[in-house]
Enzyme design. Sequence first.
Site, mmCIF file in Angstrom:
data_model
loop_
_atom_site.group_PDB
_atom_site.id
_atom_site.type_symbol
_atom_site.label_atom_id
_atom_site.label_comp_id
_atom_site.label_asym_id
_atom_site.label_seq_id
_atom_site.Cartn_x
_atom_site.Cartn_y
_atom_site.Cartn_z
ATOM 1 N N GLU A 143 5.542 -0.254 6.818
ATOM 2 C CA GLU A 143 4.093 -0.345 6.647
ATOM 3 C C GLU A 143 3.692 -0.362 5.175
ATOM 4 O O GLU A 143 2.611 -0.852 4.828
ATOM 5 C CB GLU A 143 3.400 0.820 7.357
ATOM 6 C CG GLU A 143 3.590 0.842 8.860
ATOM 7 C CD GLU A 143 2.821 -0.262 9.574
ATOM 8 O OE1 GLU A 143 2.023 -0.961 8.918
ATOM 9 O OE2 GLU A 143 3.024 -0.420 10.781
ATOM 10 N N GLU B 198 0.874 -1.179 0.000
ATOM 11 C CA GLU B 198 0.000 0.000 0.000
ATOM 12 C C GLU B 198 0.912 1.229 0.000
ATOM 13 O O GLU B 198 1.407 1.659 1.038
ATOM 14 C CB GLU B 198 -0.935 -0.035 1.200
ATOM 15 C CG GLU B 198 -1.936 -1.184 1.131
ATOM 16 C CD GLU B 198 -2.942 -1.155 2.259
ATOM 17 O OE1 GLU B 198 -3.861 -0.314 2.214
ATOM 18 O OE2 GLU B 198 -2.796 -1.961 3.189
#
Length: 431
Positions: free
Chosen positions: A405, A396
Amino acid sequence: HNLTYHKGLVGKGSWTNMSWEKSIYKWSNHGGRWQLQLPVTSNILTSSVLYIRGIGEVYKLGMAKRMLPMAAPSITLLLFAFLLPSLHPIEAQIGVCYGRFAADNLPPVSDVVNLYKSNGIGLMRIYDLDEETLRAVQGSGIKLIIAVPNDRILPIGYNPGEATQFVQRYVVPYASSIKYIAVGNEVSMDSPQAPLVGPAMQNVLNALNSMNLGGQIKVSTAIGSDQVINSYPPSNAVFRNLGFMGPVTDFLVSNGSPLLLNVYTYFAYADPTNTGNIRLDYALFTSPNPVFTDPNNGLQYYNLFDALVDATYAALSKIVGLSANVTASNRSPSRVVASESGWPSKGFGSRSLDADDGATLENAGTYYRNLINHVKQGTPLRPEPLETYLFEMFDENNKPGDVVERNFGLFYPNQQPKYELNFRSSLVDVM
């Protein structure tokens, strides 16, 4: 040819078994008797098991080991109708999370579903109420964990009518594809949503029951493994917040639902407070020897993933043993589903920039491969297949926070794999 039979569905269309030859093997009905016609070569029957793969499901026939002469053109397996109910499917134990919150470069949903299917990924977890995804999954054979997002917990927890509307819109039209409903994901214990998770779960279940779906779709919530404390050794573990987990556990046990647990050995390894305490091989499933033995039960632990899952089972057992709301006949710990687990391919994360936090392409590939191969055997405390969802399908690219992340994806946006993974190796036989 000395077949053994297991229950399941037979005789629906045709299947392709890519592991033998790129041929179509067809079932046909001859006066109530099913026949499977397949080509035979000299080495086809060296295995004792024949797998026949359909869309989203795999069926197994046990076969006696037997070599056939090369001249034999075919073999016909005769399955009489009265034996068919004893055939049964092979169940996928590995799913993949499909996160889309913070990415602007992902392929169309229809392509994503085809990517799941072509890789033999039969389970998907989604986090948003996207009806395009729900429609695309319909008929694919893929089973879903869908979400009641955290921002919907309050209205659904307070108002049963909101739960009914949620189920009518997002569940009923797609019920054949839905396995679990996750009411919240890692809800903060000090948030206004936390006390409403239990009531929201109950309202959703009541709505499902009113539409005759309660026995088909299980309702749960997803917690992080950081909600389990005193976890070394695992048998000593308890939940951090009993006020939250007590009612949740009662609900899960009473309704036969699993607890959804997000398990990240990476974050435990990379946590600067654990520097030197958690070995990389222990976090990556690569330790050749036991790292420790639980003194309370003698169980040996080779990897951190098992220790975190078993700590959760131990914490559940303590709540179930004390609960006055669970009947004696149903006093057993809820099953755990590892609803997220992954390792980033790029860092740094929590450690300082001059420290090695282990976030590399090589380590991530090692983690995912070993996890896929490991879940069939379960954990030392619960040596049974553990349903597990890898996090996640794609990076993402706009996700906030540390670099890690944005680097948990298994595939690039062009649908090419980051790693060589065999998702079908996690298939297990379910009696």
